[in-house]
Write an enzyme that holds these catalytic residues in place. Structure first.
Site, mmCIF file in Angstrom:
data_model
loop_
_atom_site.group_PDB
_atom_site.id
_atom_site.type_symbol
_atom_site.label_atom_id
_atom_site.label_comp_id
_atom_site.label_asym_id
_atom_site.label_seq_id
_atom_site.Cartn_x
_atom_site.Cartn_y
_atom_site.Cartn_z
ATOM 1 N N GLY A 84 0.834 -1.211 0.000
ATOM 2 C CA GLY A 84 0.000 0.000 0.000
ATOM 3 C C GLY A 84 0.856 1.244 0.000
ATOM 4 O O GLY A 84 2.093 1.165 0.016
ATOM 5 N N ASP A 119 3.044 -2.959 8.229
ATOM 6 C CA ASP A 119 2.055 -2.775 7.162
ATOM 7 C C ASP A 119 1.066 -1.671 7.552
ATOM 8 O O ASP A 119 0.934 -1.320 8.728
ATOM 9 C CB ASP A 119 1.294 -4.101 6.931
ATOM 10 C CG ASP A 119 0.607 -4.157 5.567
ATOM 11 O OD1 ASP A 119 0.645 -3.162 4.820
ATOM 12 O OD2 ASP A 119 0.035 -5.219 5.259
ATOM 13 N N LYS A 132 -8.143 -4.769 6.485
ATOM 14 C CA LYS A 132 -7.097 -4.584 5.490
ATOM 15 C C LYS A 132 -7.552 -5.178 4.169
ATOM 16 O O LYS A 132 -8.528 -5.893 4.111
ATOM 17 C CB LYS A 132 -5.797 -5.275 5.952
ATOM 18 C CG LYS A 132 -5.174 -4.583 7.168
ATOM 19 C CD LYS A 132 -3.857 -5.196 7.606
ATOM 20 C CE LYS A 132 -2.897 -5.492 6.515
ATOM 21 N NZ LYS A 132 -2.590 -4.356 5.628
ATOM 22 N N GLY A 182 -5.923 -2.653 -0.891
ATOM 23 C CA GLY A 182 -5.048 -2.813 -2.057
ATOM 24 C C GLY A 182 -5.112 -4.211 -2.644
ATOM 25 O O GLY A 182 -4.415 -4.509 -3.616
ATOM 26 N N GLU A 231 -0.725 -10.680 2.973
ATOM 27 C CA GLU A 231 -0.479 -9.872 4.176
ATOM 28 C C GLU A 231 -0.770 -10.700 5.434
ATOM 29 O O GLU A 231 -0.004 -10.675 6.400
ATOM 30 C CB GLU A 231 -1.371 -8.632 4.157
ATOM 31 C CG GLU A 231 -0.963 -7.626 3.082
ATOM 32 C CD GLU A 231 -1.905 -6.444 2.947
ATOM 33 O OE1 GLU A 231 -1.502 -5.458 2.328
ATOM 34 O OE2 GLU A 231 -3.046 -6.518 3.441
ATOM 35 N N LYS A 285 -7.570 6.515 9.551
ATOM 36 C CA LYS A 285 -7.868 5.072 9.612
ATOM 37 C C LYS A 285 -8.412 4.649 10.977
ATOM 38 O O LYS A 285 -8.797 3.494 11.161
ATOM 39 C CB LYS A 285 -6.597 4.255 9.308
ATOM 40 C CG LYS A 285 -5.813 4.688 8.085
ATOM 41 C CD LYS A 285 -6.585 4.434 6.814
ATOM 42 C CE LYS A 285 -5.816 4.782 5.540
ATOM 43 N NZ LYS A 285 -4.649 3.988 5.276
#
Ligand code: 5RP
Length: 226
Positions: free
Chosen positions: A33, A85, A98, A101, A107, A125
């Site tokens: 990302g 991340d 998550k 992307g 991930e 976020k």
């Protein structure tokens, strides 16, 4: 400071935070990302201090390689000491959504192999409860419609991500309108639907640390601290 500049500071702060973990034998787990990209760029300055990286996507692997950072597979690296991340949403217990992307499967795999998960996220976020961001679910294409029907049964509105195939050759359903009161339970429940490869809830394995901006400064938080 704009959001992009904040993301850059977050990436740099993460690279600095993991310096004590670095040695010539260490491989670092790297997310995907725009925020993770800044982390990768910051790693370039210290690439002589660690062995290399395990990437959570082809895009991150390409960016790491462009900085002359060695990329190896998780099978070759063994357990990782740290994974860094971004997130689409993060809640006070550091459970996350998550997959914005589309890299959620790799991930989750790389995060699960790491002893320590550092989330780098700008304050847009931060949520008190997960679910405003549509929950990405990677699905085996032949199961898309049957999974979508189950998701409607959970109160969700699944939308196929158009013109998108994951690094694993699958499709993504972005699920709107979900009420996620019990993320750990919901993550397991979604995992049990045949054809679901991975869902974007990271609650069974939340982050251990959050690096986030507050009032223009970068802060490091433990769960429950913010
Ligand atoms: C990719 C992800 C990203 O971490 C998430 O979408 C956040 O991205 P960005 O840092 O660009 O806001 O889960 O699959």
């Amino acid at each position: 400071m704009n959001q992009d500049q904040t993301k850059q500071l977050l990436g740099q702060a993460a690279a600095k935070a993991i310096l004590p973990l670095m040695d010539p034998e260490t491989f670092i787990g790297v997310g995907t990302g725009s925020t993770a990209n800044y982390f990768i760029d910051a790693l370039a300055d210290v690439r002589h201090l660690f062995a290399g990286a395990v990437a959570s996507s082809v895009a991150s692997a390409d960016r790491l390689k462009a900085h002359n950072i060695l990329v190896i597979s998780l099978n070759e690296s063994g357990p990782l000491s740290v994974y860094v991340d971004g997130a689409d949403e993060i809640a006070p217990d550091f459970s996350m959504i998550k997959g914005g992307g589309g890299a959620l499967t790799r991930e989750k795999i790389v995060a699960a192999a790491a002893e320590h998960f550092i989330c780098i996220a700008d304050q847009t976020k931060w949520v008190s409860r997960l679910g405003r961001f549509p929950l990405p679910i990677e699905v085996i294409p032949m199961a898309r419609s049957s999974i979508a029907r189950k998701l409607v049964g959970f109160g969700g509105t699944p939308v196929l991500r158009e013109n998108f195939i994951t690094d694993n050759g699958n499709e993504i359903l972005d699920v709107h309108d979900l009420t996620i009161d019990e993320p750990v339970k919901f993550e397991s429940m979604l995992n049990d639907i045949p054809g679901v490869v991975t869902n974007g809830l990271f609650a069974l394995r939340p982050a251990d640390q959050l690096i986030m901006d507050d009032a223009g400064d970068i802060h490091h938080y433990q769960p429950g601290q913010r």
